[in-house]
Motif scaffolding. Structure first.
Motif, PDB file in Angstrom:
ATOM      1  N   UNK A   1       0.839  -1.199   0.000  1.00 46.56           N
ATOM      2  CA  UNK A   1       0.000   0.000   0.000  1.00 46.56           C
ATOM      3  C   UNK A   1       0.877   1.254   0.000  1.00 46.56           C
TER       4      UNK A   1
ATOM      5  N   UNK B   1       2.318   1.823  -3.401  1.00 47.69           N
ATOM      6  CA  UNK B   1       1.332   2.283  -4.384  1.00 47.69           C
ATOM      7  C   UNK B   1       0.955   3.743  -4.139  1.00 47.69           C
ATOM      8  N   UNK B   2       0.737   4.078  -2.848  1.00 47.40           N
ATOM      9  CA  UNK B   2       0.235   5.427  -2.540  1.00 47.40           C
ATOM     10  C   UNK B   2       1.318   6.509  -2.638  1.00 47.40           C
TER      11      UNK B   2
ATOM     12  N   UNK C   1       1.617   8.477  -5.784  1.00 46.15           N
ATOM     13  CA  UNK C   1       0.360   9.148  -6.113  1.00 46.15           C
ATOM     14  C   UNK C   1       0.169  10.405  -5.252  1.00 46.15           C
ATOM     15  N   UNK C   2       0.649  10.327  -3.998  1.00 39.01           N
ATOM     16  CA  UNK C   2       0.504  11.496  -3.108  1.00 39.01           C
ATOM     17  C   UNK C   2       1.602  12.522  -3.397  1.00 39.01           C
TER      18      UNK C   2
ATOM     19  N   UNK D   1       1.070   7.979 -14.338  1.00 39.57           N
ATOM     20  CA  UNK D   1       1.050   8.106 -12.878  1.00 39.57           C
ATOM     21  C   UNK D   1       1.008   6.725 -12.234  1.00 39.57           C
ATOM     22  N   UNK D   2       0.191   5.840 -12.810  1.00 46.16           N
ATOM     23  CA  UNK D   2       0.066   4.490 -12.257  1.00 46.16           C
ATOM     24  C   UNK D   2       1.331   3.682 -12.398  1.00 46.16           C
ATOM     25  N   UNK D   3       2.077   3.909 -13.493  1.00 50.32           N
ATOM     26  CA  UNK D   3       3.297   3.116 -13.719  1.00 50.32           C
ATOM     27  C   UNK D   3       4.388   3.422 -12.693  1.00 50.32           C
TER      28      UNK D   3
ATOM     29  N   UNK E   1       3.813   3.888  -9.491  1.00 53.58           N
ATOM     30  CA  UNK E   1       3.461   2.971  -8.400  1.00 53.58           C
ATOM     31  C   UNK E   1       3.804   1.533  -8.794  1.00 53.58           C
ATOM     32  N   UNK E   2       3.423   1.199 -10.025  1.00 54.02           N
ATOM     33  CA  UNK E   2       3.644  -0.168 -10.523  1.00 54.02           C
ATOM     34  C   UNK E   2       5.124  -0.546 -10.451  1.00 54.02           C
TER      35      UNK E   2
ATOM     36  N   UNK F   1       6.225  -1.172  -6.876  1.00 56.58           N
ATOM     37  CA  UNK F   1       5.664  -2.443  -6.377  1.00 56.58           C
ATOM     38  C   UNK F   1       6.419  -3.627  -6.977  1.00 56.58           C
ATOM     39  N   UNK F   2       6.762  -3.540  -8.257  1.00 52.95           N
ATOM     40  CA  UNK F   2       7.500  -4.648  -8.882  1.00 52.95           C
ATOM     41  C   UNK F   2       8.849  -4.856  -8.202  1.00 52.95           C
TER      42      UNK F   2
ATOM     43  N   UNK G   1      -1.881  -5.693  -9.764  1.00 52.18           N
ATOM     44  CA  UNK G   1      -1.350  -4.471  -9.147  1.00 52.18           C
ATOM     45  C   UNK G   1      -1.964  -3.253  -9.841  1.00 52.18           C
TER      46      UNK G   1
ATOM     47  N   UNK H   1      -5.264  -2.413  -8.380  1.00 50.56           N
ATOM     48  CA  UNK H   1      -5.140  -1.735  -7.084  1.00 50.56           C
ATOM     49  C   UNK H   1      -4.663  -0.293  -7.277  1.00 50.56           C
ATOM     50  N   UNK H   2      -3.737  -0.105  -8.220  1.00 50.32           N
ATOM     51  CA  UNK H   2      -3.257   1.252  -8.499  1.00 50.32           C
ATOM     52  C   UNK H   2      -4.427   2.126  -8.963  1.00 50.32           C
TER      53      UNK H   2
ATOM     54  N   UNK I   1      -6.450   3.028  -5.982  1.00 51.50           N
ATOM     55  CA  UNK I   1      -5.679   3.949  -5.134  1.00 51.50           C
ATOM     56  C   UNK I   1      -5.697   5.349  -5.750  1.00 51.50           C
ATOM     57  N   UNK I   2      -5.553   5.400  -7.075  1.00 47.09           N
ATOM     58  CA  UNK I   2      -5.564   6.694  -7.761  1.00 47.09           C
ATOM     59  C   UNK I   2      -6.921   7.370  -7.591  1.00 47.09           C
TER      60      UNK I   2
ATOM     61  N   UNK J   1      -7.026   8.780  -4.016  1.00 42.08           N
ATOM     62  CA  UNK J   1      -6.137   9.911  -3.746  1.00 42.08           C
ATOM     63  C   UNK J   1      -6.485  11.127  -4.593  1.00 42.08           C
ATOM     64  N   UNK J   2      -6.750  10.896  -5.880  1.00 44.89           N
ATOM     65  CA  UNK J   2      -6.851  12.041  -6.802  1.00 44.89           C
ATOM     66  C   UNK J   2      -8.268  12.412  -7.210  1.00 44.89           C
TER      67      UNK J   2
END
Lengths: 278, 258
Positions: free
Chosen positions: A15, A18-19, A22-23, A240-242, A244-245, A248-249, B206, B209-210, B213-214, B217-218
């Protein structure tokens, strides 16, 4: 066997990974485009203004995080090249709303008009039969679009009454098994080139169609969506997601290494114990 | 305002679903049942509004065309699939259940006739053709060695993989000698393929979940305080779930989940 606090620790770390981006947004690394993604991008890039493409929105909200950013990126690219877009959904009824939302958002941003520059045809069951019919007559299959507007005098369908011979490219964004029927009943008999985007789960399955040349591009999961965003120079949800991705990887690789070390240590401890007993 | 409330309901439900990570609890159950119920109701309505109404009732019985200027006349050919669809429902009445076989026979017969040709062409012949090295090397003829050699290695590996996996699934001979060796390589090829699929699956999960989460948050709150509020709500849900969960004896499902 994991103890419960260890399980919660792993959840907490995932978590956090991931977060965090993004934050506090930051780029982990650039998403360099692969040859498969370039296949779709280059085909659309090389089309002429006024050409028509079909975008099949064959996914529903359960695959939205992976495929919706891909849809937005492809639509932005197509509209920036002044292409006409016919969107369709043959996966399940719940996907139509996503297609309508994406077309209205991107089309609205770029000054495109519903019914003239783009249309969302909506969902029909029995994929092979619908695709075959679309190759020869769109209006007979769809008397109204997804918004309930009559297709009888719709300008975009006046220009493109059928797929065969009229459309220059088809991109199927698929959450399920729709790429295969689009190849068998659409692209191959219709004679138009095709590319596909899919969830990361399906990427390995569909790669054989890319390797055989039956599709000329393949975008797999969030990573490919981020690469496409990089190509059109407009970063969005996928980029943006990548971030986090990627973290995590890296974390998962560390988990696997730590887990294996713990496992082999336990095995060696057991053997040492057995030797001492002997 | 409606969007604001809807978004916060979605955020709350997301947190309720994620509370399963602690353990099975009433919040998770509530969100799960709500999701299944709403999803089914939504699909039933969509099927009625976008398929049955325009493609059956609107073609045979009444004019529901959005454009009143378009002339309409009933097309009775659509009664045939309509009736076939209705008699499919006779499976629910044991006395006349046999009638549903007519509809099934039509579907199977049409499906086989319609699909055999394209499926053979696209799924089998094109794939077999693309497995041969000399076919794969066609685009690289005349290419510089830096491109040609890696492509040639790829083409040969691909051919070996296809042949050895086919040998592994060839059970007419005992897997000994050359056949046994080929089958062993085939197993390794399959393992690599499963590994690639599993890696992609992890990435896909994943990503989901991302995505959530996005959203939390956003998207959940435009003024920028969303995350702190959601974090507080999430912690509250987990604490209440923990208290409620401890009061209730564990169910079989929750035991198996743990």
């Amino acid at each position: 066997m994991l103890r419960s606090w260890e399980r919660y620790l792993l959840y907490g770390l995932i978590a956090f990974a991931v977060f965090l981006p993004l934050i506090f947004p930051f780029d982990v690394w650039e998403n360099l485009p692969t040859r498969e993604v370039l296949g779709v991008y280059n085909t659309i890039e090389n089309l002429q203004p006024g050409d028509t493409i079909v975008v099949a929105v064959d996914f529903d909200p359960s695959s939205e995080p992976e495929l919706y950013p891909m849809l937005l990126a492809v639509l932005r690219h197509a509209f920036s090249k002044d292409l006409y877009v016919i969107a369709i959904n043959l996966f399940g009824p719940a996907g139509t709303g996503l297609g309508v939302m994406a077309l209205n958002d991107v089309g609205g941003d770029m000054g495109k008009v519903d019914g003239e520059d783009y249309v969302m045809l909506g969902f029909k069951p029995n994929l092979p039969a619908v695709i075959s019919q679309l190759n020869s007559d769109i209006k007979e299959m769809y008397r109204s679009d997804a918004n309930g507007k009559s297709t009888a005098d719709m300008p975009i369908l006046e220009r493109t009454p059928k797929f065969q011979g009229n459309i220059k490219y088809l991109v199927d964004l698929a959450a399920g098994e729709t790429v295969r029927p689009w190849i068998a009943y659409g692209s191959a008999p219709g004679g138009y080139p095709m590319g596909a985007g899919c969830t990361a789960v399906s990427f390995a399955d569909y790669f054989s169609f890319y390797q055989s040349g039956q599709i000329n591009g393949l975008m797999g999961g969030l990573k490919a969506a981020a690469e496409y965003e990089e190509l059109i120079e407009r970063k969005g949800a996928a980029s943006a997601g990548m971030n986090s991705q990627s973290i995590v990887h890296a974390l998962l690789v560390i988990f696997i290494i730590v887990g294996n070390i713990a496992f082999f240590r336990a095995v060696m401890a057991k053997r040492a114990e057995a030797r001492e007993r002997a | 305002m409606a969007t604001f409330i809807g978004t916060w309901i979605a955020a709350g439900l997301t947190l309720m679903i994620l509370s399963f990570l602690y353990k099975d609890n009433p919040f998770f159950r509530f969100a799960e049942h709500l999701y299944v119920g709403i999803a089914n109701a939504f699909v039933v309505w969509l099927v009625w509004a976008t398929i049955v109404l325009p493609d059956f009732i609107g073609r045979v019985f009444i004019n529901i065309a959005p454009d009143p200027d378009v002339t309409w006349s009933p097309d009775f050919w659509f009664l045939v699939p309509g009736i076939l669809g209705l008699i499919m429902l006779t499976r629910m009445i044991p006395a006349i259940e046999w009638m549903s076989r007519w509809a099934l026979a039509f579907v199977v017969g049409w499906g086989a006739g319609f699909m055999i040709g394209p499926v053979l062409n696209s799924y089998l012949l094109a794939q077999v053709y693309a497995s041969f090295p000399w076919v794969n090397m066609q685009p690289y003829i005349g290419a510089p060695p830096g491109e040609y050699v890696p492509a040639l290695v790829n083409a040969i590996i691909l051919f070996i993989c296809v042949v050895t996996v086919l040998i592994y699934f060839f059970f007419s001979y005992e897997h000994k000698g050359v056949i046994g060796g080929g089958a062993k390589i085939g197993i390794w090829v399959l393992m690599v393929a499963f590994g690639a699929s599993f890696g992609s699956t992890v990435m896909a999960r994943v990503s989901l979940f991302v995505g959530r989460a996005r959203f939390l948050v956003q998207d959940a709150e435009p003024s920028g305080h969303a995350f702190s509020i959601l974090l507080t709500l999430g912690i509250l849900i987990v604490i209440i779930a923990a208290i409620v969960g401890r009061r209730q004896p564990p169910t079989k499902e929750s035991e198996s989940a743990e």
